[in-house]
Design an enzyme around this catalytic site. Structure first.
Site: not given
Length: 874
Positions: A516-520, A522, A538, A633
């Site tokens: 359902i999501g991703s980023g730098g 995890g 996560k 952030d």
């Protein structure tokens, strides 16, 4: 010449006497209502007036430089109720001065000086010229400028008392005095949280307002402020009209009666009314044994008074208080988390006795579940802050008592309470003689063995038994640490969330099948626990040393704070070199999807609630926790929404915890381009005002419904890659037209503010559904948050107050916003538009040559840094 000299001397003497007369007359006047700057006072100058120098117009309240007792050498700037002589506010409570210490009112504020001329207390920087100091008939001491705008007020800085006309806002605290004769900060505190009023002793909760039988909870909405009046004692929601909690009082006071809420130095929260004498209408907690230090350290509190538990005796150095009866045992001192435990230290655990209860176990989570007592002891032994523990047989739960030892009470008979067994950590004097091999046994013992064989055999047996016991404890401790290391520098934290097994998470996420999501930092998967709770899991992919640090930071921060506008961490998992964080699930995802997506636009009221909720969460991080927490952030991607538009701030992996003694200076740049404050690049201290800047940028995007770096996704996105639909990933789903003119929205907001054209800034899809006043409020708050100088930005608590209308709107300082013109002009120049082939250059702007004479611009070119420089491990 002699005659002339005589006349001159006589004239000088007369002038000096006249000057003294004038000064004395001026200094000893008790002013009514207000005082102008260039005023100086001390108790010595006003001694005939008991230190009084200013009264409110109707004489309800008096400002004075006074001492708590006639014989006390300590003097404070105070405001007191004139009829009852009750102090309602103290300025320099932790820095008293002598009777000659001075208070000076100048154009920059109030300053208090000691005998040596050193400043011991002052009002914060105001940013405007003070025209008067006024004492209102509400008891509020205020500074105002020439247009009668309030620059500072004592009501914003409560000490231990709230009066009827005062609003006590979310996140603020009352701190009790040390004693009636010592106004300095004591050990008890009352704090207003989003859902309750919390009583704390040495930062540990010991009672909640909602626990009182006279408290009636009307709503589960977040609390905004507390107030007390003639009819009651209330906690209101954000609207100011929604009653969340009300407290029933024993009597109703007349309008003319003086009523206060006060935190006493003994830990009781009281509401008192004064007519001709004092009447206590409310006191909580009713059970005095709930006061954590009622009977001193390890004292046993009961209906019959204070005593000592079995195995303890009265402490000759403290009254009340208890120490261990066994003189061979001593209590260790807590390191308060500031050092590690010496390996040679050995501990024994002395039982407190059955049916004994300790207050903190009602308000903290166990550090570990489903463990044995020996493991719980090993956890405490490895923690230099741990002074005792409670172990619950039924669940195998381990609770630690850290940093301080308070009083003990008899349990209520509840099964869960009776199942907890308490132990006090102690040092055995024999531990310092612990030996590690038989060869270390004293040689003299071998020499005397033939003549004293029986005695020495007994000594050897005891020695060997003790040595075996110590080895067993050391072995248990090592096994415990090894079993939880998993190649991660794991640690034990009071209230740590649940530790899930890897198999449990595989089952919950169906083998991590729904991303359902991703980023730098995890990848996030949707899952369902065995109790049917939907969660977001996560998987942390930053596996280096920095990743370990971030993982530990997430657990330490989120696991120990609870706020309606902060995402809840339910648990964690370590499996080989993989780490997982389990969060509550927010079904609408992050704000950027809803705000910049192609679906129906957010209505203005929804955007306003998101703005307020985000501000509340940040205000709690900055001022509602034991340590200041800077998020670092703040951006739409880290603001999560649920179907009912509940707002929660997420992703604390970049957070920085600051103690009061820390400067706040970071050594590594963190955050996301487009939201970074100028001070990141100027080697200035990074503070909570850095989050305020980022919040201002998010607020502008809420107003406009688009990214601030609009129509140039390659310039503004973190990783500008092309999707299968041909759109940049930085604007996926955006409603920006494909070939519109480049726009730097913060500059447009500044220009429209100067022209008063606030509605021109609102998302065009909301045309006709937003008033000018509504738009003006959000635009002004956003611009105030973007001031180049951090000191000019409001605190997040003040942002909340401005949005809710309890504080007047601030006026943006144009001279501190001129840097936006430079960024905006560079952004809109044709030379700044890059082609797709140039997208590999990861910069938001090409670094320009600075030709402006304004040196502050050249110092703050945060927007021109590369993604590697400005983005953390996201």
């Amino acid at each position: 010449m002699a005659a002339v000299a005589g006349i001159s001397a006589t004239t000088t003497t007369v002038l000096l006497l006249l000057l003294i007369h004038i000064t004395t007359t001026y200094s000893t006047t008790i002013y009514s209502g207000s005082i102008s700057p260039n005023f100086t006072a001390s108790h010595y100058l006003f001694v005939e007036k008991s230190g009084d120098f200013l009264r409110s117009i109707n004489r309800n309240y008096t400002a004075a430089i006074a001492s708590p007792r006639p014989t006390s050498p300590s003097f404070y700037l105070i405001v007191y109720h004139s009829a009852s002589h009750t102090v309602i506010w103290t300025a320099n409570r932790n820095s008293p001065v002598s009777s000659s210490g001075q208070i000076r009112l100048s154009a920059t504020g109030i300053t208090i000086y000691d005998d040596s001329g050193e400043s011991v207390w002052s009002t914060p920087p105001i940013g405007s010229t003070v025209d008067s100091l006024q004492l209102l008939d509400t008891g509020n001491l205020i500074l105002r400028n020439g247009v009668n705008k309030t620059l500072w007020q004592s009501f914003d800085y409560p000490t231990d008392t709230i009066v009827s006309a005062q609003r006590f806002p979310l996140g603020k605290s009352l701190t009790a005095s040390n004693s009636p004769s010592d106004y300095s900060d004591g050990e008890y505190r009352f704090t207003l949280t989003s859902h309750d009023g919390m009583l704390e002793w040495r930062r540990l909760t010991y009672y909640r307002l909602s626990m009182d039988s006279r408290s009636i909870v009307n709503s589960d909405r977040p609390v905004s402020y507390l107030t007390v009046n003639g009819s009651g004692f209330y906690l209101f929601g954000s609207s100011g009209s929604e009653l969340v909690i009300r407290v029933m009082l024993t009597s109703t006071a007349s309008e003319s009666a003086f009523r206060i809420l006060k935190l006493l130095n003994d830990g009781h929260l009281v509401v008192m009314t004064y007519t001709n004498n004092w009447v206590t209408d409310f006191s909580s907690p009713v059970d005095t044994c709930r006061i954590p230090f009622r009977c001193g350290k390890l004292g046993l509190c009961s209906a019959n008074g204070c005593s000592c538990p079995a195995g303890f005796r009265n402490d000759p150095n403290a009254n009340p208080g208890c120490v261990l009866s066994d003189n061979s045992l001593s209590l260790p001192e807590s390191c308060n988390g500031n050092s590690t435990l010496p390996e040679s230290e050995k501990y024994v655990y002395v039982p407190i006795g059955t049916g004994m209860k300790y207050f903190s176990t009602d308000f903290t989570n166990p550090v570990k579940n489903e463990v044995g007592l020996s493991t719980c002891e090993a956890i405490c032994s490895s923690n230099c802050s741990c002074l005792g523990l409670y172990y619950q047989n039924k669940s195998g739960s381990c609770y630690l008592i850290e940093n301080d030892l308070g009083s003990i009470t008899s349990s209520s008979g509840n099964e869960d309470d009776d199942d907890k067994i308490g132990f006090v950590k102690a040092i055995s004097s024999s531990s310092y003689q612990d030996n590690t091999s038989v060869s270390d046994f004293p040689v003299v013992g071998l020499v005397l063995l033939p003549t004293t064989g029986v005695l020495l055999i007994a000594i050897i047996a005891v020695w060997m038994s003790r040595r075996a016991s110590n080895e067993k404890m050391r072995s248990n401790s090592k096994k415990l640490v090894d079993s939880y290391s998993d190649d991660v520098d794991m640690f034990f934290i009071a209230g740590l969330p649940v530790r899930f097994s890897y198999e449990h998470l595989v089952e919950a996420t169906m083998s991590f099948s729904t991303q359902i999501g991703s980023g730098g930092f995890g990848t996030v998967y949707k899952g369902m626990l065995r109790d049917k709770t939907v969660v977001a899991v996560k998987k942390v992919i930053a596996l280096g040393s920095q990743g370990k640090k971030e993982f530990g930071t997430e657990i330490a921060i989120i696991g120990n704070i609870h706020h309606v506008n902060l995402v809840k961490l339910k648990g964690f998992c370590t499996h080989e070199r993989e780490r997982f964080l389990v969060y509550e699930y927010m079904n609408r995802g992050s704000l950027d999807r809803t705000l910049f997506g192609t679906g129906p636009p957010l209505e203005w009221q929804e955007r306003f609630e998101i703005a307020v909720g985000t501000a509340r969460g940040l205000a709690y991080l900055h001022s509602g926790c034991e340590h200041k927490i800077i998020h670092c952030d703040v951006k739409p991607e880290n603001i999560l929404l649920s179907d009912d538009m509940q707002v929660k701030i997420s992703d604390f992996g970049l957070s920085k915890l600051l103690g009061p003694e820390q400067s706040g200076l970071f050594t590594t740049m963190r955050g996301t381009r487009g939201y970074l404050a100028p001070e990141w690049l100027t080697n200035e201290a990074i503070s909570d005002k850095t989050d305020v800047y980022s919040y201002g940028m998010v607020l502008l995007e809420l107003i406009h419904g688009r990214k601030n770096c609009s129509q140039a996704p390659i310039l503004c996105s973190e990783n500008p890659t092309t999707t299968t639909q041909g759109q940049s990933s930085g604007s996926s789903g955006s409603h920006n037209p494909p070939h519109a003119r480049s726009l730097y929205f913060p500059l447009q907001a500044l220009e429209m503010h100067e022209d008063g054209r606030y509605l021109d800034l609102v998302d065009s899809r909301l045309a006709g559904r937003v008033t000018k006043d509504e738009a003006e409020k959000l635009v002004k708050v956003a611009l105030c948050c973007l001031h180049e100088e951090p000191s000019l930005r409001p605190t997040m608590a003040n942002v909340v107050a401005m949005l809710e209308g309890t504080l007047p709107l601030g006026e943006p300082r144009l001279e501190s916003l001129n840097f936006l013109r430079f960024y905006g002009r560079r952004f809109s120049e044709p030379s700044m538009v890059v082609t797709q082939s140039e997208a590999e250059i990861p910069s938001c702007f090409n670094a320009p040559t600075i030709e402006s004479s304004n040196t502050s611009f050249s110092q703050n070119l945060f927007s021109y840094m590369s993604s590697q420089q400005v983005s953390g491990p996201r």
